[in-house]
Design an enzyme around this catalytic site. Structure first.
Site, PDB file in Angstrom:
ATOM      1  N   ASN A 112       0.813  -2.017  12.248  1.00  0.00           N
ATOM      2  CA  ASN A 112       0.674  -0.624  12.699  1.00  0.00           C
ATOM      3  C   ASN A 112       1.896   0.239  12.372  1.00  0.00           C
ATOM      4  O   ASN A 112       1.969   1.378  12.806  1.00  0.00           O
ATOM      5  CB  ASN A 112       0.377  -0.584  14.207  1.00  0.00           C
ATOM      6  CG  ASN A 112       1.531  -1.093  15.057  1.00  0.00           C
ATOM      7  OD1 ASN A 112       2.622  -1.351  14.542  1.00  0.00           O
ATOM      8  ND2 ASN A 112       1.290  -1.255  16.346  1.00  0.00           N
ATOM      9  N   LYS A 113       2.821  -0.289  11.592  1.00  0.00           N
ATOM     10  CA  LYS A 113       4.030   0.503  11.295  1.00  0.00           C
ATOM     11  C   LYS A 113       3.834   1.341  10.017  1.00  0.00           C
ATOM     12  O   LYS A 113       2.821   1.213   9.338  1.00  0.00           O
ATOM     13  CB  LYS A 113       5.235  -0.434  11.181  1.00  0.00           C
ATOM     14  CG  LYS A 113       5.495  -1.256  12.467  1.00  0.00           C
ATOM     15  CD  LYS A 113       5.862  -0.388  13.654  1.00  0.00           C
ATOM     16  CE  LYS A 113       5.690  -1.082  14.999  1.00  0.00           C
ATOM     17  NZ  LYS A 113       6.620  -2.132  15.301  1.00  0.00           N
TER      18      LYS A 113
END
Ligand SMILES: *Cc1c(COP(=O)(O)O)cnc(C)c1O
Length: 370
Positions: free
Chosen positions: A184-185
């Site tokens: 999710n980065k």
């Protein structure tokens, strides 16, 4: 009406990811040797405008290795914001040091430099400044405090890849900057992390520590009890491809921010938390702060959006409240207020402006029915 299914986040593999992974597979180098590791590190160092970048197995092991490389350990205290992802504090606890929590600022969810000095004792060894939700901390003040008191500064940049503070990339103002490439980065390698430093001794220490503490000149000879915190060539292959498109990926995140902001800025429930003027901003997961009289409805709003097929996240819970950290500290009004009023809305490369407008329509719809 078609049902929505909008996740909070999604990795964006829009370039050579498959090609490079297949190259790595074909080469037989699937563990922690191989050409993509060197290439990813060199490209990351170049992107950060730093001389050294050392890849790690994830963002948490990057922090652990950073602390170790700076000589932090048992008996030392490390100042950490109470409002952060637990990994920041876990890294400190798991190397045997003590966590001392700091409050957020009033106008920013990031650590309040003005509250730090009173937390410094003779045991304090380092401060971990976390750049939360794409905003940089007030690094100048924190760097000054570190220099004044002889403390190390680690920047946890997991949620701020690409952000610049006074013209420098985050991660290069502290002694070590750490990054995460979780799914999710801003860029992802599946699991993965990086340490960035300007100091060649620190670079050498990080490399030894991540590789079992082995002497780089003498295999199976251990200079210290190190770790296996290495990234694989397969992960680095993905990372190399991600970095080739970094400007495109980051730009889209900020377009999404603009779209959310245009849709929500004039609403009574919207509390606008602007990033500091000294830093650029990269939208990680759009941070929506509710103004005082609406904050109590946050959980209902999240439930309402979930029913519409829109995934959201709560802001982090202040860590000092959790028994895992056995903290005796309690005075954190700003962190508590931010945690209570904040939620993150979906952000990822493939999220269209139209989807953002639909999300915002539902957010407004919820409040107009209250
Ligand atoms: C994601 C994250 C980490 C941990 O990174 P992992 O790669 O998941 O270990 C640490 N700190 C912050 C602020 C993060 O958001």
């Amino acid at each position: 009406m078609t049902e929505l299914n909008i996740p909070i986040s999604m990795p964006s593999m829009i370039g050579n990811e498959k090609k490079y992974v297949n190259e790595a597979l074909a080469s037989g180098w699937i563990s922690s040797s191989g050409k993509f590791i060197k290439r990813f590190e060199e490209d990351f160092a170049k992107f950060s405008n730093a001389p050294f970048a050392v890849s790690m197995s994830n963002g948490t092991t990057a922090i652990v290795t950073a602390l170790k490389a700076l000589g932090v350990g048992r008996g030392d205290e490390v100042i950490v914001p109470t409002l952060t992802f637990g990994a920041t504090a876990n890294a400190v606890v798991n190397i045997g040091a003590a966590v001392v929590f700091a409050d957020s600022a009033t106008n920013s969810w990031n650590i309040d430099p003005e509250g730090i000095e009173k937390l410094i004792t003779s045991k304090t060894k380092a401060i971990i400044a976390v750049h939360l939700y794409g905003h940089a901390c007030n690094l100048m003040r924190i760097r000054e405090l570190c220099d004044k008191h002889g403390l190390y500064l680690i920047e946890d940049c997991a949620e701020a890849l690409g952000v610049e503070y006074r013209g420098s990339k985050v991660g290069t103002i502290g002694d070590i900057g750490t990054f995460s490439f979780f799914g999710n980065k801003n860029i992802s390698t599946g699991e993965g992390g990086m340490c960035v430093t300007l100091n060649s001794d620190t670079n050498a220490k990080l490399r030894i520590l991540r590789d079992h503490g082995m002497d780089p000149q003498k295999r199976y000879w251990h200079l210290e009890a190190g770790y296996n915190h290495r990234m694989t060539n397969l992960q680095a292959a993905i990372g190399t491809a991600q970095l080739e498109n970094i400007e495109t990926l980051l730009q889209r995140r900020n377009e999404i921010y603009q779209c959310y902001h245009n849709e929500l800025a004039n609403e009574k429930f919207f509390l606008d938390i602007a990033p500091s003027k000294s830093c650029s901003f990269i939208n990680w997961l759009f941070p929506l702060c509710l103004s005082d009289s609406y904050a109590d409805s946050k959980n209902l709003l999240m439930k309402y959006l979930a029913e519409k097929g829109i995934d959201t996240r709560n802001f982090f819970f202040p860590l000092h409240e959790m028994s895992a950290y056995a903290s005796s500290q309690s005075d954190f009004p700003n962190a508590i207020a931010f945690s209570k009023r904040g939620l993150n809305l979906p952000t990822y490369y493939h999220l269209s402006d139209q989807s953002v407008r639909i999300i915002c329509k539902h957010v407004r719809g919820f409040f107009s029915s209250q």
